[in-house]
Design a protein around this motif. Sequence first.
Motif, PDB file in Angstrom:
ATOM      1  N   UNK A  44       0.819  -1.212   0.000  1.00 34.24           N
ATOM      2  CA  UNK A  44       0.000   0.000   0.000  1.00 34.24           C
ATOM      3  C   UNK A  44       0.852   1.261   0.000  1.00 34.24           C
ATOM      4  N   UNK A  45       1.908   1.274   0.802  1.00 33.31           N
ATOM      5  CA  UNK A  45       2.723   2.478   0.937  1.00 33.31           C
ATOM      6  C   UNK A  45       3.964   2.475   0.048  1.00 33.31           C
ATOM      7  N   UNK A  46       4.231   1.368  -0.657  1.00 32.46           N
ATOM      8  CA  UNK A  46       5.359   1.321  -1.577  1.00 32.46           C
ATOM      9  C   UNK A  46       6.689   1.569  -0.895  1.00 32.46           C
ATOM     10  N   UNK A  47       6.846   1.012   0.302  1.00 34.39           N
ATOM     11  CA  UNK A  47       7.998   1.339   1.145  1.00 34.39           C
ATOM     12  C   UNK A  47       9.342   1.058   0.488  1.00 34.39           C
ATOM     13  N   UNK A  48       9.401   0.051  -0.371  1.00 31.60           N
ATOM     14  CA  UNK A  48      10.685  -0.363  -0.933  1.00 31.60           C
ATOM     15  C   UNK A  48      10.942   0.213  -2.319  1.00 31.60           C
ATOM     16  N   UNK A  49      10.002   0.955  -2.842  1.00 33.12           N
ATOM     17  CA  UNK A  49      10.169   1.482  -4.193  1.00 33.12           C
ATOM     18  C   UNK A  49      11.167   2.632  -4.208  1.00 33.12           C
ATOM     19  N   UNK A  50      11.996   2.719  -5.248  1.00 32.16           N
ATOM     20  CA  UNK A  50      12.881   3.884  -5.377  1.00 32.16           C
ATOM     21  C   UNK A  50      12.040   5.134  -5.576  1.00 32.16           C
ATOM     22  N   UNK A  51      12.510   6.244  -5.073  1.00 31.48           N
ATOM     23  CA  UNK A  51      11.758   7.492  -5.182  1.00 31.48           C
ATOM     24  C   UNK A  51      12.203   8.242  -6.422  1.00 31.48           C
ATOM     25  N   UNK A  52      11.480   7.970  -7.486  1.00 40.48           N
ATOM     26  CA  UNK A  52      11.747   8.614  -8.771  1.00 40.48           C
ATOM     27  C   UNK A  52      10.496   8.478  -9.625  1.00 40.48           C
ATOM     28  N   UNK A  53      10.453   9.067 -10.801  1.00 39.67           N
ATOM     29  CA  UNK A  53       9.226   9.044 -11.601  1.00 39.67           C
ATOM     30  C   UNK A  53       8.759   7.654 -12.027  1.00 39.67           C
ATOM     31  N   UNK A  54       9.611   6.648 -11.904  1.00 44.71           N
ATOM     32  CA  UNK A  54       9.187   5.278 -12.209  1.00 44.71           C
ATOM     33  C   UNK A  54       8.920   4.473 -10.935  1.00 44.71           C
ATOM     34  N   UNK A  55       9.025   5.139  -9.800  1.00 47.62           N
ATOM     35  CA  UNK A  55       8.864   4.452  -8.532  1.00 47.62           C
ATOM     36  C   UNK A  55       7.866   5.156  -7.648  1.00 47.62           C
ATOM     37  N   UNK A  56       8.263   5.369  -6.393  1.00 45.12           N
ATOM     38  CA  UNK A  56       7.346   5.942  -5.417  1.00 45.12           C
ATOM     39  C   UNK A  56       7.168   7.435  -5.646  1.00 45.12           C
ATOM     40  N   UNK A  57       5.905   7.855  -5.672  1.00 46.42           N
ATOM     41  CA  UNK A  57       5.553   9.250  -5.883  1.00 46.42           C
ATOM     42  C   UNK A  57       4.831   9.821  -4.662  1.00 46.42           C
ATOM     43  N   UNK A  58       3.857   9.066  -4.136  1.00 45.15           N
ATOM     44  CA  UNK A  58       3.008   9.574  -3.071  1.00 45.15           C
ATOM     45  C   UNK A  58       2.078   8.450  -2.632  1.00 45.15           C
ATOM     46  N   UNK A  59       1.389   8.654  -1.516  1.00 41.72           N
ATOM     47  CA  UNK A  59       0.325   7.711  -1.150  1.00 41.72           C
ATOM     48  C   UNK A  59      -1.052   8.339  -1.282  1.00 41.72           C
TER      49      UNK A  59
END
Length: 655
Positions: free
Chosen positions: A226-241
Motif C-alpha cells: 500500500x505504501x510502496x515502502x521499498x520502491x525507489x523514489x523517482x518518476x518510475x517508482x514511489x511518488x506519493x500515497x
Amino acid sequence: MKSKKSIMKLIVMSLVLSISLYAAEEPKDASSFTKEKNAQVLKDLPFSDTQDFTDAKKGFIATTPELIIKNDKGEVVWDMKSYEYQMGTGVPVTVNPSLWRVAQINSLNGLFQVTDKVYQIRGFDISNMTIIEGTKGLIIIDPMISAETAKAGLDLYYKNRPQKPISAVIYSHSHVDHYGGVKGIVDEKDVKSGKVKVLAPSGFLEEAVKENVYAGNAMSRRSFYQYGSMLPRNPKGHVDTGLGKTVSSGGNVTLIPPTDIIKTTGEKRTIDGVQIEFLMAPNTEAPAEMLMYFPQFKLLNTAEDATHTLHNLYTLRGAQVRDAENWWKVLDEAVARYGDKTDVVIAQHHWPKWGNKEIVSYLSNQRDAYKYLNDQTLRLINKGYTMNEIAENLKLPQNLDQDWALRGYYGSVSHDIKAIYQRYLGWYDSNPANLNPLPPEESAKKYVEYMGGSAAVMKKAREAYNKGDYRWAAEVMNKVVFAEPNNTAAKNLQADILEQLGYQSENGTWRNEYLMGAYELRNGTPKITATTASPDTLNAMTPDMILDYFGIHIIGDKANGKKMVINWEEPNLKEKYVITLENSVLVYRKVNSFGNADLSMTIPKESLLGIAGNATTLDKEVQAGRAKVTGDTSKFNELLETFDSFTPDFNIVTP
C-alpha cells in the motif's frame, strides 16, 4: 523454540529489510498507451484551478533544511529530500498527472500558521501534527507515527515560537499515525502525575491495540504494498500515497493510554483556556474517531473524515470495512452544527481550507460523495448487479467528480463500492460457481492447461499488452505465474503489465500496489522484519486481548488431543482467569475464584508476554519474585509449543 520466537517478533517495532536481489529487468518506460491515457487526464480535469497550491502554502513559517530524520541508531526514519525530484514543473509520462499534482502539494513541508494560536507541522510524516497555543502551554493533536518525527516537528515549532510546555495531547482516532509519536513530545511521567492530559474518543485503546495486533503480521506485509515502502523514489517508482508522502519507518512507535475519554457528541472541555466541543464519529474512517470544534478560533478539525481526497471505505492494507452511511451522517452533522460559524477547517492530513462559503461547499460535497456511493451501490445491489459490475460502471456525478478534494488519491470509487458491497452482502455473489472455487495455484494450473499451455497464454498476453489491454493481460498472466512460479519470462511479462497499470493510476496506493507487485516479480520476495505492534501497544493489551492473541497462535493440528487447565491471576489488576486448552481451542473465562487446575500462576501480563516472547522464562520470573506458581510448570511450556510463528515476508504475487 519456534513458538516462542513468534511472539518475540512482536516485541520489537522495526521495518528492517534484508533484500536478496536476483538478476532482474529494470523498470520500463511508459508505453504509448500509458502516455496517451495520462495525456487525456490533463484534458479532462480542471488543472487551471490552483487554489489548493495557494492554500497549502498559506501561513508557511519555516522548515528543516534537508528534512532527513534519523533514529538513535542513525537509521533514516523520514526523508523528504528524496522527493526533491517532484519540484520540477513538467509531469513525467510515467505518472498520472492528477497524482503528480497532489504529490507536489504533499511535498510542501514545515511549520504553518493556520490562524491565530493554531499551527500545523506538515510533511514530517504521512499525518499532520496540530499545535494549539493555550494560556500557559500547548495542546497537541495527533503526534504522528514515530517519536522521532514528532520530536523533530515540535523542535521546529520551538525554533520559531515560544517554548511553552505541553498541557494536553488529543488523539483524534485509533490509527497509529495519529498517536505513535507521543513519547517523542511527552514524558509519560508527566501524564501519570496529571501534569499532561491525554484525551481520546471512546474505544480508542481497544481499537488501537486490536487493529495492530490481531492481524498485525498480515497488515505489516500488505502495508509494504500500500505504501510502496521499498520502491525507489523517482518518476518510475514511489511518488506519493495520496494522503501524504508515505509513512515513517524504523522509528519508535509509542503509546500513552488516554486519561480522559470523550464519549458523546456535544461534550465540551476547556483545556488551558481553550474551549473544545467534540463530535463523535465512530466507524467512519476509524472504529474510534472524533471531530473537534474550537469556537474561539471558529475552527473545525475534521480529523480524517474530510481531507483532500476521496477516502477509503476499505484500506488496501486490510482493516474492518468502514460505514459510508455513518460517514455521510457525521459530515452532515458537522455542517449542521458548525457550518455557519466556521471560518477555517483543518484535518490531520493535507492542508486547511478557509472561508465559510468554501468550507460549507467542501464539507457538503464530501458528505454527498459518500452518500451517493452508498445509496447507488445499494440500488444496484437490489437490481442484482454484482460487486465488480457495480464498481466498473458506477461513477460520481460530474460536479463531484471534478472536485479535486474528491479525486481518488487514497480511496477510490472502485474499491469504496466494493467495500459497501462487502459490508452488506459479504464476499459471495450468489453464483454457485463461485461458492467453492479451487485454490489459486491449483486453479491456475488448470486454466493454463485449458488455454493451451503457458507459451500460448503468454503469446496472447503479449498481444494484449501490445494493444494496451493491461487489465486483461494482468489477469491471464497471473494464472501463468501461479501455475509456473519459476517461469522467469512469465514473471517479467507480468511485471511489465503491472508497471503500466501503476504508471496510469491516479490513486497513490494503487500505483504503489502495482509497482510493488512488479518489483517483487522481478526481484523475488524480500526478507522483511516488521510489525505494527510496538512494545507500548502490547503493554496496552488487556488480559482478554492477550489471551485472544494467544488463541490466534494455536496450531490446531499440533494442539490436537492436548488438554490442560491453567489458572492465571494478574496481580496488578486483581483479575483471575481460568484458561482451558481442549479441542485445539484456547478458551478463557474471567472468574472470582479458582478451582482445580494443572497449573496456577500469579504473574503480571507484561511478564507473561515476555515469557511467550522468549525474553524471560517462568523460572526466572519466579526467582525474581515477579511470579508465583503451583502445579505442573511444564504445562505452560507445552502450551507454548503449540504456537505458530508469523513472518511478514509471505508471497503475494507468486504462490
